[in-house]
Design an enzyme around this catalytic site. Structure first.
Site, PDB file in Angstrom:
ATOM      1  N   LYS A 208     125.559   2.695  10.782  1.00 34.43           N
ATOM      2  CA  LYS A 208     124.117   2.872  11.118  1.00 34.43           C
ATOM      3  C   LYS A 208     123.527   3.219  12.300  1.00 34.43           C
ATOM      4  O   LYS A 208     124.204   2.916  13.174  1.00 34.43           O
ATOM      5  CB  LYS A 208     123.179   1.667  10.214  1.00 34.43           C
ATOM      6  CG  LYS A 208     123.427   1.744   8.735  1.00 34.43           C
ATOM      7  CD  LYS A 208     122.563   0.920   8.026  1.00 34.43           C
ATOM      8  CE  LYS A 208     122.408   0.887   6.403  1.00 34.43           C
ATOM      9  NZ  LYS A 208     122.028   0.001   5.667  1.00 34.43           N
ATOM     10  N   ARG A 248     128.608  -4.351   2.916  1.00 35.64           N
ATOM     11  CA  ARG A 248     128.768  -2.933   2.186  1.00 35.64           C
ATOM     12  C   ARG A 248     129.287  -2.052   3.331  1.00 35.64           C
ATOM     13  O   ARG A 248     128.626  -1.862   4.162  1.00 35.64           O
ATOM     14  CB  ARG A 248     127.293  -2.626   1.690  1.00 35.64           C
ATOM     15  CG  ARG A 248     127.341  -1.144   1.281  1.00 35.64           C
ATOM     16  CD  ARG A 248     126.027  -0.951   0.619  1.00 35.64           C
ATOM     17  NE  ARG A 248     125.705   0.386  -0.108  1.00 35.64           N
ATOM     18  CZ  ARG A 248     125.561   1.578   0.483  1.00 35.64           C
ATOM     19  NH1 ARG A 248     125.237   1.591   1.821  1.00 35.64           N
ATOM     20  NH2 ARG A 248     125.534   2.647  -0.076  1.00 35.64           N
TER      21      ARG A 248
HETATM   22  N1  HH2 Z   1     122.150   0.939   2.967  1.00 35.95           N
HETATM   23  C1  HH2 Z   1     122.448   2.144   2.407  1.00 35.95           C
HETATM   24  C2  HH2 Z   1     122.224   2.479   1.073  1.00 35.95           C
HETATM   25  N2  HH2 Z   1     122.257   1.285   0.132  1.00 35.95           N
HETATM   26  N3  HH2 Z   1     122.175  -0.830  -0.206  1.00 35.95           N
HETATM   27  C3  HH2 Z   1     122.362  -1.980   0.291  1.00 35.95           C
HETATM   28  N4  HH2 Z   1     122.352  -2.812  -0.796  1.00 35.95           N
HETATM   29  N5  HH2 Z   1     121.974  -2.272   1.566  1.00 35.95           N
HETATM   30  C4  HH2 Z   1     122.127  -1.469   2.566  1.00 35.95           C
HETATM   31  O1  HH2 Z   1     122.076  -1.620   3.613  1.00 35.95           O
HETATM   32  C5  HH2 Z   1     122.378  -0.060   2.003  1.00 35.95           C
HETATM   33  C6  HH2 Z   1     122.270   0.376   0.637  1.00 35.95           C
HETATM   34  C7  HH2 Z   1     122.344   3.429   3.356  1.00 35.95           C
HETATM   35  O2  HH2 Z   1     123.781   3.705   3.693  1.00 35.95           O
HETATM   36  P1  HH2 Z   1     124.583   5.056   3.048  1.00 35.95           P
HETATM   37  O3  HH2 Z   1     124.742   4.930   1.529  1.00 35.95           O
HETATM   38  O4  HH2 Z   1     125.786   5.052   3.446  1.00 35.95           O
HETATM   39  O5  HH2 Z   1     123.676   6.224   3.412  1.00 35.95           O
HETATM   40  P2  HH2 Z   1     122.674   7.293   2.501  1.00 35.95           P
HETATM   41  O6  HH2 Z   1     121.636   6.426   1.938  1.00 35.95           O
HETATM   42  O7  HH2 Z   1     122.440   8.361   3.323  1.00 35.95           O
HETATM   43  O8  HH2 Z   1     123.683   7.775   1.353  1.00 35.95           O
END
Ligand code: HH2
Length: 279
Positions: A208, A248
């Site tokens: 992040k 995660r």
């Molecule tokens: N962060 C993201 C997405 N989903 N779910 C939970 N429970 N906790 C988190 O911190 C979280 C999440 C964001 O990360 P990512 O899926 O890698 O990116 P994007 O939202 O751009 O797909």
């Protein structure tokens, strides 16, 4: 459906974004065949759960129509769910319903509002805290006391879910979702406050932006997402050390190694009679 392994270590949830625009891996696994192949890689690396998402929630992300989100995630969930526990990362009720019908057994809900779906279908639910929506959440996030406010909201939603009959409820501070660098660091440092609620805690710090800012070069330019593994591992380890039950992550193999060390009950460390046969 395979059960997530528990007991030996905390759980590692592998991220699988079937999106063109996720902040770190956008476009890498957008075609179903590539996503399914990636899912199997995550399983081979030791992922306990594979978290399939069809809509980015990064700051400024554009909302995806329901039917398109279902089209993205469904074939991937159907293919992976016989092999590993699958969660669906969505804020939409219809997507969650379709995902559960396709084999997902955990609803990962960054809006902390879909517990009725989990209750109806007898699946688990993750309640994540966020302030605002992806479009505006990083504009000027403010709290009087970020730890207390996050704890109060999550405890209330988790209680409502429990009352509605959801048996498995995780809470997540939502690192980066309507939070400044200081808010993120404070939430991580005071994870004990969330642990004390008694609900199992999930933490998502992987790659992040706050880690990029902490790792900025002398010119002040943040480290890009693919240079954030050291910070990601340190943050996951820090969360696990404080008692998080699941992290995660994008980098599953490395995080599993950390979880094996940190998540192991203390009595198991250093009591083995096995000798090492080299460095
Ligand atoms: N962060 C993201 C997405 N989903 N779910 C939970 N429970 N906790 C988190 O911190 C979280 C999440 C964001 O990360 P990512 O899926 O890698 O990116 P994007 O939202 O751009 O797909």
């Amino acid at each position: 459906m395979p059960e997530a392994r528990t007991g030996e270590r905390a759980l590692v949830m592998g991220i699988l974004n079937v999106t063109p625009d996720s902040f770190s891996d956008g476009g890498s696994w957008f075609e179903p065949e590539r996503a399914i192949r990636r899912g199997h890689e995550l399983i081979a690396q030791g992922a306990d759960i594979v978290d399939v998402g069809g809509e980015s929630s990064r700051p400024g992300a554009v909302e995806v129509p329901v039917d398109e989100e279902i089209r993205r995630v469904l074939p991937v969930i159907e293919a992976l769910s016989p092999h590993v526990r699958v969660s669906v990362d969505t804020v939409k009720e219809r997507v969650a319903e379709a995902a559960v019908a396709a084999g997902a057994t955990l609803v990962n809900d960054v809006s902390a509002s879909l517990w009725p779906v989990a209750a109806r279908h007898g699946v688990g639910w993750v309640a994540m805290h966020r302030q605002g929506t992806p479009t505006t959440m990083q504009d000027d996030p403010r709290y009087d006391d970020v730890v207390r406010e996050v704890r109060d909201l999550l405890a209330a939603r988790a209680g409502a879910a429990r009352d509605a009959g959801v048996c498995e409820v995780w809470i997540d501070p939502g690192i980066g979702f309507g939070k400044t660098l200081d808010h993120n660091l404070e939430l991580l440092a005071r994870l004990d406050v969330l642990i004390a609620t008694g609900h199992p805690v999930l933490v998502g710090t992987s790659r992040k932006a706050f880690l990029g800012r902490l790792a900025a070069g002398p010119d002040g330019v943040p480290a890009p997402p693919d240079h954030r593994l050291p910070g990601s591992l340190a943050a996951a380890t820090y969360a696990l050390q404080q008692g998080a039950g699941m992290v995660r992550v994008h980098d599953v193999a490395a995080t599993v190694q950390a979880a094996l060390l940190v998540g192991r009950p203390r009595r198991d460390v250093g009591t083995s009679a096995e000798t090492e046969d080299g460095w």
